[in-house]
Design an enzyme around this catalytic site. Structure first.
Site, PDB file in Angstrom:
ATOM      1  N   TYR A 295       0.852  -1.200   0.000  1.00  0.00           N
ATOM      2  CA  TYR A 295       0.000   0.000   0.000  1.00  0.00           C
ATOM      3  C   TYR A 295       0.883   1.244   0.000  1.00  0.00           C
ATOM      4  O   TYR A 295       0.671   2.179  -0.768  1.00  0.00           O
ATOM      5  CB  TYR A 295      -0.905  -0.007   1.240  1.00  0.00           C
ATOM      6  CG  TYR A 295      -1.842   1.175   1.320  1.00  0.00           C
ATOM      7  CD1 TYR A 295      -3.058   1.170   0.646  1.00  0.00           C
ATOM      8  CD2 TYR A 295      -1.512   2.295   2.084  1.00  0.00           C
ATOM      9  CE1 TYR A 295      -3.925   2.254   0.720  1.00  0.00           C
ATOM     10  CE2 TYR A 295      -2.362   3.377   2.162  1.00  0.00           C
ATOM     11  CZ  TYR A 295      -3.578   3.350   1.479  1.00  0.00           C
ATOM     12  OH  TYR A 295      -4.421   4.432   1.551  1.00  0.00           O
ATOM     13  N   GLU A 296       1.891   1.219   0.843  1.00  0.00           N
ATOM     14  CA  GLU A 296       2.818   2.347   0.954  1.00  0.00           C
ATOM     15  C   GLU A 296       3.561   2.602  -0.357  1.00  0.00           C
ATOM     16  O   GLU A 296       3.625   3.737  -0.855  1.00  0.00           O
ATOM     17  CB  GLU A 296       3.794   2.057   2.081  1.00  0.00           C
ATOM     18  CG  GLU A 296       4.850   3.107   2.326  1.00  0.00           C
ATOM     19  CD  GLU A 296       5.798   2.677   3.425  1.00  0.00           C
ATOM     20  OE1 GLU A 296       7.007   2.912   3.266  1.00  0.00           O
ATOM     21  OE2 GLU A 296       5.332   2.087   4.420  1.00  0.00           O
TER      22      GLU A 296
END
Length: 405
Positions: A295-296
């Site tokens: 996600y990051e």
């Protein structure tokens, strides 16, 4: 010291002008004269009627400038500070041309009313033609600022959502639902773009179903949208399988990028530079760990690409840099999605281009620095590109030039 007082006196003169302008919309004794100012111009800022134009200068612009001169002079006398007279001199710069225009001796209008097509996006700190166009032809009870945008930013009239067509992706999620609620409260006409057609939305909300990868199918709908909020995303948490890698980047990065290019391609008419906006949820994962590596990584890639697109965007692009809020993607979030949605709208109405909503104070320090240096890096080492989209296929076409920014 006197120089600082002089700057303060100029700012005070501008505040006086903005207050007089706001009064011209709400206080009946001068409202009729201010309406002449609005009637004097066509949509391209050319003068519609010379007699109306001269009357608007005599009964609106001249009294406005006289108030600026009178109040700044009074403050200079009361404080007995030479520097405070600078505001009075500054005000005369507006008074003298207004008197000449009222007599038909100076046909050239001021820069914010210069006729012609709009060539830039609304400026952030000062009032340019595109910014002021919105006051005349988009929403007359907003965008009041005369030269500096500070008063609009303070009172929340830097963006009017009334009557705007606003589309929200990820509409069935917690934040999507919160945004729909708040946008409806602000008078916007909301379109919920969702991959869950069975989702139920606030009454009056138009629902538009779509599928990931079929962003080009939305092109005809985006033509009619004023503000597109790209809010959908995916979180695979700790999964690092190849399938999760592709899913994270496809949903969080490339789908958003395709929608970005499609929407920017709809900005084809002069007034759309003033009325259209793109808001993109990039997350504070741009600068802080998200404890979900894919996600990051995918959100950081998105954030960098949005920064790149901003360099030559034909309309305003706002980043939504959000901290952990409770949602389907993050059941452990500490902020409520409705509160985050209200904060986003609050800041957007005050023309924040980077809308940061988080409980982490470090983000408020790191993100502006990151955005500044990243933008500078891209300006120095990338070429000016002209991006368009084939309206039949939805394919992005990059027509780059060899000119460096």
């Amino acid at each position: 010291m006197q120089f600082i007082l002089g700057i303060i006196s100029i700012l005070l003169a501008e505040v006086v002008r903005d207050i007089y302008h706001i009064a011209g919309h709400y206080w009946q004794p001068i409202k009729q004269f201010h309406l002449l100012h609005h009637k004097a111009y066509r949509r391209d800022f050319s003068i519609a009627n010379m007699e109306t134009y001269k009357k608007s200068q005599l009964y609106n612009d001249v009294p406005e400038a006289l108030c600026m001169v009178g109040l700044t002079a009074a403050i200079a006398i009361l404080t007995q500070s030479p520097g405070m007279w600078l505001g009075c001199v500054y005000s005369f710069v507006f008074l003298v041309p207004a008197v000449l225009r009222s007599q038909g001796m100076l046909l050239a209008t001021d820069l914010s009313h210069k006729p012609g097509d709009l060539v830039g996006i609304p400026a952030l700190w000062r009032v340019n033609r595109t910014y002021h166009w919105r006051h005349h032809f988009d929403e007359t009870n907003a965008y009041f600022a005369g030269h500096f945008t500070s008063v609009d930013r303070m009172i929340g009239t830097s963006l009017s959502l009334k009557g705007k067509v606003v589309a929200v992706t990820g509409a069935s999620g917690a934040l999507g639902q919160g945004l729909i609620e708040e946008l409806s409260r602000q008078g916007a006409k909301v379109i919920a773009i969702t991959t869950s057609p069975a989702a139920v939305f606030k009454p009056g909300t138009t629902t538009l179903a779509w599928e990931l990868g079929a962003e080009s199918d939305l092109l005809s709908h985006l033509q009619e949208v004023d503000i597109l909020i790209v809010n959908h995303g995916a979180n695979v948490y700790g999964d690092r399988s190849p399938a999760s890698v592709y899913q994270s980047y496809e949903v969080n990065t490339f789908s958003t990028l395709r929608l970005t290019d499609l929407f920017l391609n709809t900005v084809t008419r002069s007034h759309e530079r003033a009325t259209k906006e793109l808001w993109i949820n990039t997350s504070e994962a741009e600068v802080n760990p998200a404890f979900s590596p894919l996600y990051e990584l995918s959100k950081r890639a998105l954030g960098d690409l949005v920064t790149l697109r901003r360099l030559e965007a034909p309309c305003i692009i706002r980043k939504l840099v959000l901290g952990p809020f409770k949602s389907q993607l993050n059941p452990y979030g500490v902020m409520s999605a409705p509160w985050v949605a209200r904060a986003i709208i609050f800041l957007a109405k005050r023309d924040f281009r980077d809308i940061i909503v988080t409980i982490n104070p470090i983000t408020y320090l790191l993100f502006p620095m990151k955005e500044l240096f990243q933008s500078l890096y891209f300006r120095l080492f990338t070429k000016n590109a002209k991006v368009s989209v084939n309206p039949m296929s939805g394919n992005v076409v990059d027509r780059s030039t060899s000119k460096f920014n």
